[in-house]
Scaffold this motif. Structure first.
Motif, mmCIF file in Angstrom:
data_model
loop_
_atom_site.group_PDB
_atom_site.id
_atom_site.type_symbol
_atom_site.label_atom_id
_atom_site.label_comp_id
_atom_site.label_asym_id
_atom_site.label_seq_id
_atom_site.Cartn_x
_atom_site.Cartn_y
_atom_site.Cartn_z
ATOM 1 N N LEU A 46 0.826 -1.202 0.000
ATOM 2 C CA LEU A 46 0.000 0.000 0.000
ATOM 3 C C LEU A 46 0.867 1.261 0.000
ATOM 4 O O LEU A 46 0.635 2.193 -0.785
ATOM 5 C CB LEU A 46 -0.912 -0.021 1.231
ATOM 6 C CG LEU A 46 -2.079 0.969 1.233
ATOM 7 C CD1 LEU A 46 -3.179 0.467 0.310
ATOM 8 C CD2 LEU A 46 -2.630 1.135 2.651
ATOM 9 N N LYS A 47 1.865 1.280 0.875
ATOM 10 C CA LYS A 47 2.704 2.475 1.006
ATOM 11 C C LYS A 47 3.571 2.725 -0.225
ATOM 12 O O LYS A 47 3.942 3.864 -0.511
ATOM 13 C CB LYS A 47 3.579 2.363 2.252
ATOM 14 C CG LYS A 47 2.810 2.497 3.559
ATOM 15 C CD LYS A 47 3.740 2.421 4.755
ATOM 16 C CE LYS A 47 2.990 2.649 6.054
ATOM 17 N NZ LYS A 47 3.900 2.571 7.232
ATOM 18 N N MET A 48 3.907 1.664 -0.958
ATOM 19 C CA MET A 48 4.710 1.865 -2.162
ATOM 20 C C MET A 48 3.934 2.596 -3.247
ATOM 21 O O MET A 48 4.529 3.238 -4.120
ATOM 22 C CB MET A 48 5.220 0.520 -2.690
ATOM 23 C CG MET A 48 6.361 -0.063 -1.867
ATOM 24 S SD MET A 48 7.157 -1.505 -2.636
ATOM 25 C CE MET A 48 5.928 -2.778 -2.347
ATOM 26 N N ILE A 49 2.603 2.530 -3.203
ATOM 27 C CA ILE A 49 1.800 3.194 -4.235
ATOM 28 C C ILE A 49 1.993 4.698 -4.194
ATOM 29 O O ILE A 49 2.046 5.363 -5.241
ATOM 30 C CB ILE A 49 0.312 2.818 -4.076
ATOM 31 C CG1 ILE A 49 0.113 1.326 -4.336
ATOM 32 C CG2 ILE A 49 -0.566 3.631 -5.027
ATOM 33 C CD1 ILE A 49 -1.295 0.827 -4.036
ATOM 34 N N ASN A 50 2.095 5.277 -2.986
ATOM 35 C CA ASN A 50 2.308 6.732 -2.924
ATOM 36 C C ASN A 50 3.711 7.091 -2.435
ATOM 37 O O ASN A 50 3.961 8.189 -1.960
ATOM 38 C CB ASN A 50 1.249 7.408 -2.048
ATOM 39 C CG ASN A 50 1.357 7.039 -0.596
ATOM 40 O OD1 ASN A 50 2.130 6.150 -0.223
ATOM 41 N ND2 ASN A 50 0.586 7.708 0.249
ATOM 42 N N ARG A 51 4.621 6.113 -2.551
ATOM 43 C CA ARG A 51 6.049 6.312 -2.277
ATOM 44 C C ARG A 51 6.341 6.673 -0.822
ATOM 45 O O ARG A 51 7.354 7.325 -0.533
ATOM 46 C CB ARG A 51 6.648 7.344 -3.241
ATOM 47 C CG ARG A 51 6.733 6.824 -4.667
ATOM 48 C CD ARG A 51 7.222 7.852 -5.663
ATOM 49 N NE ARG A 51 8.561 8.348 -5.332
ATOM 50 C CZ ARG A 51 9.183 9.305 -6.024
ATOM 51 N NH1 ARG A 51 8.584 9.860 -7.070
ATOM 52 N NH2 ARG A 51 10.386 9.698 -5.668
ATOM 53 N N LEU A 52 5.478 6.250 0.090
ATOM 54 C CA LEU A 52 5.852 6.301 1.499
ATOM 55 C C LEU A 52 6.864 5.211 1.803
ATOM 56 O O LEU A 52 7.565 5.247 2.812
ATOM 57 C CB LEU A 52 4.613 6.130 2.388
ATOM 58 C CG LEU A 52 3.690 7.334 2.487
ATOM 59 C CD1 LEU A 52 2.452 6.985 3.283
ATOM 60 C CD2 LEU A 52 4.400 8.529 3.115
ATOM 61 N N THR A 59 8.617 -2.016 -11.256
ATOM 62 C CA THR A 59 8.023 -0.689 -11.450
ATOM 63 C C THR A 59 6.571 -0.683 -10.982
ATOM 64 O O THR A 59 5.871 -1.691 -11.028
ATOM 65 C CB THR A 59 8.061 -0.268 -12.934
ATOM 66 O OG1 THR A 59 7.330 -1.224 -13.718
ATOM 67 C CG2 THR A 59 9.479 -0.177 -13.440
ATOM 68 N N ILE A 60 6.154 0.496 -10.521
ATOM 69 C CA ILE A 60 4.771 0.726 -10.120
ATOM 70 C C ILE A 60 4.277 1.929 -10.900
ATOM 71 O O ILE A 60 4.953 2.970 -10.956
ATOM 72 C CB ILE A 60 4.658 1.014 -8.611
ATOM 73 C CG1 ILE A 60 5.267 -0.136 -7.801
ATOM 74 C CG2 ILE A 60 3.196 1.237 -8.214
ATOM 75 C CD1 ILE A 60 5.399 0.176 -6.311
ATOM 76 N N SER A 61 3.120 1.804 -11.526
ATOM 77 C CA SER A 61 2.561 2.925 -12.273
ATOM 78 C C SER A 61 1.154 3.231 -11.789
ATOM 79 O O SER A 61 0.420 2.341 -11.375
ATOM 80 C CB SER A 61 2.540 2.622 -13.773
ATOM 81 O OG SER A 61 1.790 1.465 -14.056
ATOM 82 N N VAL A 62 0.817 4.503 -11.816
ATOM 83 C CA VAL A 62 -0.521 4.974 -11.472
ATOM 84 C C VAL A 62 -1.047 5.773 -12.653
ATOM 85 O O VAL A 62 -0.400 6.731 -13.090
ATOM 86 C CB VAL A 62 -0.512 5.841 -10.195
ATOM 87 C CG1 VAL A 62 -1.893 6.437 -9.942
ATOM 88 C CG2 VAL A 62 -0.062 5.023 -8.989
ATOM 89 N N ASP A 63 -2.175 5.352 -13.173
ATOM 90 C CA ASP A 63 -2.786 6.004 -14.330
ATOM 91 C C ASP A 63 -1.804 6.104 -15.498
ATOM 92 O O ASP A 63 -1.722 7.126 -16.191
ATOM 93 C CB ASP A 63 -3.298 7.393 -13.951
ATOM 94 C CG ASP A 63 -4.323 7.930 -14.944
ATOM 95 O OD1 ASP A 63 -4.873 7.120 -15.721
ATOM 96 O OD2 ASP A 63 -4.555 9.146 -14.944
ATOM 97 N N GLY A 64 -1.018 5.046 -15.687
ATOM 98 C CA GLY A 64 -0.116 4.957 -16.818
ATOM 99 C C GLY A 64 1.240 5.593 -16.640
ATOM 100 O O GLY A 64 2.095 5.471 -17.512
ATOM 101 N N SER A 65 1.466 6.249 -15.493
ATOM 102 C CA SER A 65 2.740 6.934 -15.262
ATOM 103 C C SER A 65 3.550 6.212 -14.191
ATOM 104 O O SER A 65 3.026 5.879 -13.118
ATOM 105 C CB SER A 65 2.507 8.384 -14.823
ATOM 106 O OG SER A 65 1.809 9.111 -15.816
ATOM 107 N N ASP A 66 4.822 5.986 -14.472
ATOM 108 C CA ASP A 66 5.738 5.372 -13.514
ATOM 109 C C ASP A 66 5.887 6.316 -12.322
ATOM 110 O O ASP A 66 6.316 7.469 -12.482
ATOM 111 C CB ASP A 66 7.086 5.135 -14.190
ATOM 112 C CG ASP A 66 8.085 4.397 -13.307
ATOM 113 O OD1 ASP A 66 7.906 4.380 -12.072
ATOM 114 O OD2 ASP A 66 9.060 3.843 -13.846
ATOM 115 N N ILE A 67 5.536 5.833 -11.114
ATOM 116 C CA ILE A 67 5.574 6.728 -9.960
ATOM 117 C C ILE A 67 6.996 7.130 -9.604
ATOM 118 O O ILE A 67 7.219 8.166 -8.971
ATOM 119 C CB ILE A 67 4.881 6.107 -8.731
ATOM 120 C CG1 ILE A 67 5.613 4.839 -8.262
ATOM 121 C CG2 ILE A 67 3.426 5.819 -9.023
ATOM 122 C CD1 ILE A 67 5.117 4.328 -6.917
#
Length: 360
Positions: A46-52, A59-67
């Motif tokens: 969960l925390k990796m999604i918003n880089r906490l 790689t993790i992407s949100v809405d097509g963009s590499d975070i």
């Protein structure tokens, strides 16, 4: 909307990974629940999604963009986060807590005020609580404030880390119901961590089940996980009563359609009941609405029990078990007869091989 590609995470001082080669694709607008035993990496994911927290590989992407290539402040402002135990700012009022992100985004005062009022109404907080501090609120009220704060900037993604775990069962169930209702209206992409399979089944569009070292063992709908657990580990995690849990997920309206249209005030309704109790007849009025059972024997007719199409099959089962006839009557929105339902119908629903479609 959120994609993990071969993501591995190590915690400092640990040889074994916290998350192992995770591939996970969370769709836009779905509520995805992460579940597994303590220490299986759920919160790290969960925390990796918003880089906490940061992954070591993949790689993790949100809405097509590499975070990893996205400005972290910009990323977090597009993601709401509801932590365990509400985690409100104790020195700020309810209004100030909800307005925290709009304030960072430099919204003007009037826009922020309107949003706070809107959100307090949305999550069921009375207006008079706006000026109170977290210590003056109940646990359920604090959770509502935390949810409102997570929604404040209208982010497309909401992360929730065991948001209701500290609440008593009645309050937790009420907030779960309200989250389901809100999600139907808002269509956010929600990722929620829990250790409670009952909660996961109730809330999720899809459930990701993890075992030790953050290994994903099954990612599917609640119905399919209950019907087709992918491994003994998942079966154990589901528990000993998967059929009851499946009934709770299915609606009366999902039963196979009746063989014919609503009957007249005569044999059609009676015939439908003959395999259960030939001595009983169902009486309908001129609008085809059930009135009562009529007994052909010296025994008094049982009380008529009705069920709507929106009720769960679990509720239908409880009603069936509470009536001596073992039969309940489904009615439509106008109260008109649809069909008689017995335990055999529920059995057929649970064992219909066409009912569940396994997702890739």
């Amino acid at each position: 909307m959120i994609r993990f590609e071969n993501v591995t995470k190590y915690h400092k001082g640990k040889k074994a990974p916290a998350v192992t080669a995770l591939n996970l694709d969370i769709r836009e607008g779905e509520l995805c629940v992460l579940i597994g035993p303590s220490g299986c990496g759920k919160t790290s994911i969960l925390k990796m999604i918003n880089r906490l927290d940061l992954q070591d590989e993949g790689t993790i992407s949100v809405d097509g963009s590499d975070i990893g290539e996205t400005d972290v402040v910009s990323l977090r402002r597009r993601i709401g986060f509801m932590m365990q135990n509400a985690a409100l700012f104790p020195h700020r009022t309810v209004e100030a807590n909800i307005a925290a992100v709009p304030h960072l985004l430099k919204w003007d005062k009037e826009k922020t005020r309107r949003r706070v009022v809107e959100l307090m109404d949305l999550v069921g907080l009375p207006p008079e609580l706006a000026g109170r501090y977290p210590s003056q609120l109940s646990g359920g009220q604090q959770s509502r404030v935390a949810l409102a704060r997570a929604l404040a900037s209208d982010p497309p993604v909401i992360l929730m880390d065991e948001p209701f775990s500290a609440l008593d069962p009645l309050i937790r169930e009420r907030l779960q119901d309200e989250l389901v209702s809100l999600q139907k209206r808002l269509h956010k992409t929600i990722v929620l961590v829990t250790h409670d399979m009952e909660e996961a089944i109730k809330l999720a569009d899809r459930i990701a089940v993890f075992e030790e070292e953050g290994k994903l063992v099954q990612f599917d709908t609640p119905k399919n996980i209950l019907a087709y657990p992918a491994s003994p580990f998942v079966q154990q995690f589901v528990g000993n009563d998967p059929s009851l849990k499946r009934l709770a997920l299915m609606k009366v309206s999902e039963l196979e359609e009746p063989d014919s249209a609503a009957p007249r005030l005569d044999s059609a309704a009676e015939t439908r009941l003959a395999h259960v109790s030939p001595a009983l007849k169902l009486v309908l009025n001129d609008q085809h609405q059930p009135i009562s059972w009529l007994s052909d024997s010296h025994h008094p007719a049982p009380r008529l029990t009705l069920v709507s199409g929106t009720e769960s099959l679990h509720h239908a089962l409880l009603k069936i078990l509470s009536t001596p006839s073992g039969v309940i009557v489904q009615v439509d929105d106008d109260g008109k007869y649809t069909r008689c339902i017995s335990t055999s119908h529920l059995y057929d629903a649970l064992h219909d091989p066409q009912r569940e479609v396994v997702n890739d």
